[in-house]
Design a protein around this motif. Sequence first.
Motif, short mmCIF file in Angstrom:
data_model
loop_
_atom_site.label_atom_id
_atom_site.label_comp_id
_atom_site.label_asym_id
_atom_site.label_seq_id
_atom_site.Cartn_x
_atom_site.Cartn_y
_atom_site.Cartn_z
N LYS A 121 0.84 -1.19 0.00
CA LYS A 121 0.00 0.00 0.00
C LYS A 121 0.88 1.24 0.00
CE LYS A 121 -3.96 -2.12 0.11
NZ LYS A 121 -4.90 -2.04 -1.04
N ALA A 140 -1.45 3.19 -15.29
CA ALA A 140 -2.57 3.05 -14.34
C ALA A 140 -3.45 1.87 -14.71
CB ALA A 140 -3.38 4.34 -14.31
N ALA A 141 -3.77 1.70 -16.02
CA ALA A 141 -4.60 0.58 -16.45
C ALA A 141 -3.87 -0.75 -16.24
CB ALA A 141 -4.99 0.76 -17.91
N ALA A 153 -1.55 -1.41 -13.96
CA ALA A 153 -1.54 -1.70 -12.53
C ALA A 153 -2.90 -2.20 -12.05
CB ALA A 153 -1.13 -0.45 -11.75
N ALA A 154 -3.98 -1.62 -12.63
CA ALA A 154 -5.32 -2.09 -12.24
C ALA A 154 -5.53 -3.54 -12.68
CB ALA A 154 -6.37 -1.18 -12.85
N ARG A 155 -5.04 -3.91 -13.87
CA ARG A 155 -5.19 -5.30 -14.33
C ARG A 155 -4.39 -6.26 -13.47
NH1 ARG A 155 -4.49 -2.84 -19.42
NH2 ARG A 155 -2.34 -3.61 -19.49
N GLY A 162 -3.69 -5.76 -10.33
CA GLY A 162 -4.11 -5.67 -8.93
C GLY A 162 -3.07 -5.00 -8.05
N ASP A 219 -1.48 -1.61 -6.21
CA ASP A 219 -1.88 -0.29 -5.73
C ASP A 219 -1.05 0.78 -6.45
OD1 ASP A 219 -3.18 1.65 -4.18
OD2 ASP A 219 -1.57 1.62 -2.67
N ALA A 220 -1.74 1.73 -7.10
CA ALA A 220 -1.03 2.73 -7.91
C ALA A 220 -1.78 4.06 -7.86
CB ALA A 220 -0.89 2.26 -9.35
N VAL A 224 1.92 7.33 -12.24
CA VAL A 224 1.44 6.74 -11.00
C VAL A 224 2.63 6.36 -10.13
CG1 VAL A 224 -0.71 5.87 -12.01
CG2 VAL A 224 1.35 4.45 -12.06
N VAL A 267 3.87 3.28 -7.71
CA VAL A 267 3.60 1.87 -7.41
C VAL A 267 4.68 1.36 -6.47
CG1 VAL A 267 2.48 1.51 -9.64
CG2 VAL A 267 4.93 1.08 -9.41
N VAL A 272 4.59 -3.87 -13.85
CA VAL A 272 3.62 -2.87 -14.33
C VAL A 272 4.13 -2.19 -15.60
CG1 VAL A 272 2.46 -0.72 -13.76
CG2 VAL A 272 2.66 -2.51 -12.03
#
Length: 243
Positions: free
Chosen positions: A37, A67-68, A70-72, A74, A76-77, A98, A100, A108
């Motif tokens: 985190k 950002a996309a 990192a979202a894929r 999982g 935190d970014a 972002v 990370v 990422v």
Amino acid sequence: GVAGAGVRAAAAVEVEEAMFGEWQTDVVDPGEVVDGKVPRSSFGNVELWHWRCLPRGAAHLTVRGAAAAAARLGVDAPPALTGFDFKQGAMVPRVEGVVVPEPMADAVRAAALEAEESRLAAAAVKRRRQVLARWAKLVQGVHLLANVERIYQGVRELAPRRSGADCDSTPAAAGGSASEQRAASGGRAASNGARQSRDRAAHEPPTGSAGAVDASGRDRPAPDSLGRAADVARALELQQAER
């Protein structure tokens, strides 16, 4: 004058500003990444005014699509706030990339680069399809124009365009001028008149005098005039047949 004295008096006033010594300040503590985190502000972003503001154990990624990616994965970014821009009379925050956790930075970055390559490849395929569709439309239009020219070429030769002089004069039928058309009309009228005269002469008794008057009071043509009219009509018909 009075205005100059006021300016000098205002300049003479000493402005006090809050000054701090180095011993009265502390180095900013951006925090540390804990359990994957990234620490962030109350607005949900990481304020990167200086490289010292980067949290310990974190990495700043500015690659497109980070950002996309990192979202894929999982990861935190939170977005990185690097400053403010003045746009349309208002201050707008400037976000660049972002932040990370450092152990996940390479994964990422690789995922973001792969996604960018896929996007560029898809855009190239789409553009190629659009180009081919436009070329096909152009070729179809050229073939259609050629077919129309081939089909209607004979029609255009049979019905040429009239010039301005022809438009100003009386329109003539295809195959003859205005004078010829008037001559043909006169011949048809003379032929019809001669035919009617012969019919009347066949049903009425002949008279020996030219210019006799019938029962209705109208002058009746003499037999010799009827013969001349028939000869003229026959000559006009032969002339039209030769044309």
